[in-house]
Motif scaffolding. Structure first.
Motif: not given
Ligand SMILES: Cc1ncc(COP(=O)(O)O)c(C=O)c1O
Length: 362
Positions: A163-175
């Motif tokens: 429930p925090t709504g915080q986002v990880l950028e796709p580039s971070e997830v990819e790395a």
């Protein structure tokens, strides 16, 4: 009957689950669930209007081929990598039962969407280790270390997290995905991703260990029809197709999904308006005290002032027709927090008014 994870939806007690008094929906605010505040696209409503009676007695395309093509065209994912579900909940249950055994190990952030701990612990029956959030964000660095030093079969990443709504950028997830062993399946849940304007769907094109779960409920305003899909490696999709019953998505669901996928401009406008309304709601709550975590989805997390008892507060609000989600049961550090979904402007005024009155009496 309640045998699973805790969910919102207490507002149905006020309307009545026998549906005899649906008119009561106008007198409550169901800010305890994260359904979209806006209607589905006009294209959806038009598509379902004309053939209405026929819709109920007609079998949908057995395997949802047209819906799969619409997903391919709208989201740019190879058809062979798409599997349909009656909402993403259906996909989570089927996929985890397919991929995991009681001897498996799962790493799950804490807090995150509660269904994961339930399915992994109680349905699959495997070991679940928790990865604490840092500053309310999923700590990919810590996850990377854990996954490289211990053998995990699955890592769950809800992005934006709930429930925090915080986002990880796709580039971070990819790395991150490139830096962990392929033995770990990374399950990326994107139920709210379109609100944040991000997606990792394209990651599956080159990956053998990434699955992206796509709910169509919250972002396309289709919670009622139960439509969703997952994109993943071919082998995963083939295994899932074997475990997909015929007509998994209803005919209204398939028609609505195709029409919604065909109207990105409308939804982009609604997401922008949701961000504006979210800021407005956060601003109004801050003025009443406590702290607000805004995030990038269609909800805010409000940490109530220390003197207020959350359980009592939530109960009092419900007595006034305002249903909020007590976040305590979702995970660590949320004893004093309520999760509130973004609503249209006049409902948000009502929310702030009710909350203000209840706070005075608490
Ligand atoms: C993070 C997350 N994932 C998945 C779901 C399941 O949604 P659905 O089954 O409607 O697709 C929800 C529902 O609240 C959710 O919050």
């Amino acid at each position: 009957m309640n045998t699973g994870a805790d969910h919102g939806g207490a507002f149905w007690n006020a309307i009545g689950p026998d549906f005899r008094h649906l008119e009561r929906r106008g007198s409550i605010i169901n800010a305890d669930v994260l359904d979209a505040w806006f209607p589905p696209s006009q294209k959806v409503l038009e598509a379902l209007k004309e053939p209405s009676e026929w819709l109920y007695r007609t079998s949908p395309p057995t395997d949802g081929d047209g819906m799969i093509t619409a997903i391919r065209d709208a989201r740019g994912v190879d058809e062979a990598r798409i599997v349909l579900g009656a909402g993403s909940s259906d996909l989570i249950f089927r996929a985890f039962l397919m991929m995991l055994r009681p001897s498996s190990r799962a790493l799950v952030p804490d807090p995150t969407y509660g269904e994961y701990a339930h399915v992994l612990s109680n349905v699959v029956g495997c070991q679940v280790d928790r990865l604490p959030l840092v500053d309310w964000q999923i700590d990919l660095e810590a996850a990377k270390q854990r996954l490289n030093t211990e053998a995990y079969d699955v890592f769950v990443l809800v992005n934006p997290n709930s429930p925090t709504g915080q986002v990880l950028e796709p580039s971070e997830v990819e790395a991150f995905v490139e830096a962990i062993p392929a033995r770990t399946m990374v399950w990326i849940d994107e139920a709210y991703a379109d609100y944040a304007g991000i997606t990792c769907e394209s990651l599956v094109n080159d990956s053998r260990n990434v699955v992206v779960g796509k709910s169509m409920s919250k972002v396309y305003s289709l919670s009622g029809v139960r439509a969703g899909y997952a994109v993943g490696p071919k082998q995963f999709v083939e295994g899932m197709q074997l475990r997909t019953p015929p007509w998994i998505v209803s005919l209204p669901g398939q028609i609505a999904a195709c029409a919604a996928l065909g109207d990105p401009a409308y939804y982009a406008d609604m997401f922008e308006e949701t961000r504006r309304l979210g800021r407005e709601l956060a601003h109004g709550l801050r003025a009443l005290g406590g702290t607000v975590l805004e995030g990038k989805a269609n909800f805010v997390l409000w940490f109530l002032p220390a003197e207020i008892r959350t359980e009592k507060f939530v109960k009092r609000c419900a007595e006034q027709g305002l249903y909020l989600r007590d976040a305590a049961s979702i995970g660590a550090g949320l004893d004093q927090a309520v999760r509130i979904s973004v609503k249209d402007e006049s409902s948000q005024h009502r929310i702030l008014e009710i909350v203000r009155r209840v706070m005075e009496g608490c």
